[in-house]
Write an enzyme that holds these catalytic residues in place. Structure first.
Site, PDB file in Angstrom:
ATOM      1  N   SER A  76      17.169 -25.415  22.225  1.00  0.00           N
ATOM      2  CA  SER A  76      18.391 -25.844  22.382  1.00  0.00           C
ATOM      3  C   SER A  76      19.225 -25.074  21.241  1.00  0.00           C
ATOM      4  CB  SER A  76      18.745 -27.154  22.318  1.00  0.00           C
ATOM      5  OG  SER A  76      19.919 -27.687  21.989  1.00  0.00           O
ATOM      6  N   TYR A 126      17.264 -35.429  17.914  1.00  0.00           N
ATOM      7  CA  TYR A 126      17.295 -34.494  18.957  1.00  0.00           C
ATOM      8  C   TYR A 126      17.146 -32.947  18.316  1.00  0.00           C
ATOM      9  CZ  TYR A 126      18.914 -31.255  22.436  1.00  0.00           C
ATOM     10  OH  TYR A 126      18.796 -30.322  23.598  1.00  0.00           O
TER      11      TYR A 126
END
Length: 261
Positions: free
Chosen positions: A141, A154
């Site tokens: 990501s 995350y």
């Protein structure tokens, strides 16, 4: 590795980018083993009406190592071999500071995002190494190299995926197994919309959300062209550049661009 005629395993196949990966791989002549957990079965079943035995569906909780370790044998029994793995599945954390997260929430994000990717790679590598040509693609990501507001765990999980994948590439550089790491920016999926994330200045082309269809095209292209590192579209490319130039400034910019609940 061109995907035509190859058997590709896709995690998180029940929706979003995963579903698009399945669709596009089948269109390009690949056989697909779609890995889902709890949802998306009906959508995956719809592919079977068109592509028949070229697609199989397998259930697994990626956070459970025993579930994952059963997958290679299941998939081999259906398709006869395994040529590639796309580790796409991932979850975000509740939008809280670390101080307000409980350890169960933290553990779940790490278990799915990092350990799920690790379990998949460890379980399938012995089979991939035996193939004349094979490939692993791990989806990280933009948060894997740049902190996102109220998503510290995350981001840590995706940074772990980044370093693990880059290390795996180094280990496998003299083998038949290619390795690609992908960094999508903002992608217009239910995961994002349900979380209520808003991207500032949406009329600015650089910050438009990437569609799952576009993201899947980029991911498959990275696999087929044996790319080492793939930045999925403008926001990821821009922030990667800015973060290398001035990490503190880039962090400030992303904090202003992204409005969280």
């Amino acid at each position: 590795m061109k995907v035509f005629g190859k058997v590709i395993v896709v995690t998180g196949a029940g929706g979003g980018i995963g579903r698009e990966l399945v669709s596009q791989l089948l269109e390009k002549g690949a056989k697909v083993a779609a890995i889902i957990h709890k949802s998306g079965l009906e959508e995956i079943k719809s592919f079977a009406t068109v592509y028949g035995d070229n697609i199989s569906t397998h259930f697994a909780n990626l956070a459970n190592r025993e579930d994952v370790e059963k997958l290679p044998e299941e998939i081999n029994s259906v398709h006869g071999c395994i040529d590639g793995v796309i580790n796409n599945a991932g979850i975000i954390q509740p939008f809280h500071n670390v101080n307000d997260l409980d350890y169960e929430q933290i553990q779940r994000v790490m278990d799915v995002n990092f350990y799920g990717t690790l379990y998949m790679c460890k379980s399938f590598l012995p089979h991939l190494i035996e193939r004349p040509e094979a490939h692993i693609t791990n989806v990280s990501s933009m948060g894997g190299f740049l902190p996102v507001p109220l998503q510290s765990i995350y981001c840590a999980s995706k940074a772990a995926v980044k370093m693990f994948t880059e290390g795996l590439h180094l280990e496998l550089r003299n083998t038949n197994v290619g390795v690609t790491i992908v960094f999508p920016g903002g992608v217009d999926t239910n995961l994002v919309r349900n979380a209520g994330i808003e991207i500032g200045k949406v009329d600015n082309h650089s910050y438009k959300l990437l569609s799952p269809t576009e993201a899947a095209v980029i991911i498959i292209s990275g696999m087929e062209n044996n790319k080492y590192r793939v930045l999925a579209r403008n926001d990821a490319k821009l922030m990667d550049f800015l973060y290398r130039l001035n990490p503190k400034k880039a962090t400030s910019i992303i904090a202003k661009k992204i409005t969280t609940p």
